[in-house]
Design a protein around this motif. Structure first.
Motif, PDB file in Angstrom:
ATOM      1  N   PHE A  52       1.244  -7.201  10.183  1.00  0.00           N
ATOM      2  CA  PHE A  52       0.199  -6.807   8.916  1.00  0.00           C
ATOM      3  C   PHE A  52      -1.005  -7.395   9.296  1.00  0.00           C
ATOM      4  O   PHE A  52      -2.288  -7.023   9.011  1.00  0.00           O
ATOM      5  N   ILE A  60      -3.906  -6.736   4.118  1.00  0.00           N
ATOM      6  CA  ILE A  60      -2.588  -5.858   3.333  1.00  0.00           C
ATOM      7  C   ILE A  60      -2.721  -6.293   1.942  1.00  0.00           C
ATOM      8  O   ILE A  60      -2.264  -5.405   1.043  1.00  0.00           O
ATOM      9  N   TYR A 163      -0.445   3.183   6.026  1.00  0.00           N
ATOM     10  CA  TYR A 163      -0.008   2.722   7.209  1.00  0.00           C
ATOM     11  C   TYR A 163       0.396   3.970   8.339  1.00  0.00           C
ATOM     12  O   TYR A 163      -0.119   3.979   9.551  1.00  0.00           O
TER      13      TYR A 163
END
Length: 198
Positions: A52, A60, A163
């Protein structure tokens, strides 16, 4: 006084809290052979299997708590709850379980205003953090147990979809870049062959 306090305690709203753990969409670097890894480095110049904090320089936590994500979650309809939007359910939940000193929230008649209000109300109960294992931890609190579960699933779904879309766009860009490099290399080799034959 005891009866008054007992009545107040009974009428006080109960808060439910959900906790969700979101793992990064890593590529399986352990299944990559040295030759394929070298080819990836040659054509794409990228590392396989980012987390991330490394992937596309996206924060994130800011993504999870952003207005765009919150409003996208607020617009989700829940079939198990009369197909109402999460924004509608949050306003109804607040009004049905509000305390003595909390004012009632008027339900907006406009859909966009309702989604915007739902996003603001989501902000009050939603927290996000990254633990030491680089896993995103989402906590959401509300006064309806079913609503807590629906919101948690909605937030995870929107982050995951973001994502997935990001990976698809990056894969397309990497493919186009690799194709251009391969075509350029093929053109150079063809010219060299032509010169050698000549």
């Amino acid at each position: 006084m005891a009866s008054l306090f007992a009545f107040y305690a009974k009428k006080s709203p109960i808060t439910y809290v959900s906790k969700a753990s979101v793992f990064p969409l890593n590529s399986g670097s352990e299944n990559v052979t040295p030759s394929s890894s070298a080819l990836t480095q040659l054509f794409l110049g990228t590392e396989i299997g980012k987390n991330f904090t490394e992937d596309a320089s996206i924060n994130i936590i800011e993504l999870a708590q952003s207005r765009t994500t919150r409003e996208a979650v607020a617009a989700i309809r829940i079939p198990q709850m009369e197909n109402k939007t999460i924004a509608t359910l949050i306003v109804e939940d607040y009004n049905n379980h509000r305390g003595f000193f909390e004012d009632k929230i008027e339900m907006p008649s406009n859909e966009s205003d309702l989604i915007s209000l739902g996003g603001r109300l989501l902000q009050q109960g939603l927290t996000a953090s990254i633990n030491k294992n680089n896993i995103l931890i989402l906590n959401f609190s509300a006064r309806d147990e079913k609503l807590v579960k629906a919101v948690s699933y909605g937030v995870v779904e929107k982050i995951s979809q973001f994502y997935i879309d990001l990976k698809i766009e990056k894969a397309k860009a990497d493919f186009d870049f690799a194709s251009t490099k391969a075509d350029s290399l093929r053109l150079v080799m063809n010219n060299k062959d032509y010169q050698l034959v000549g």
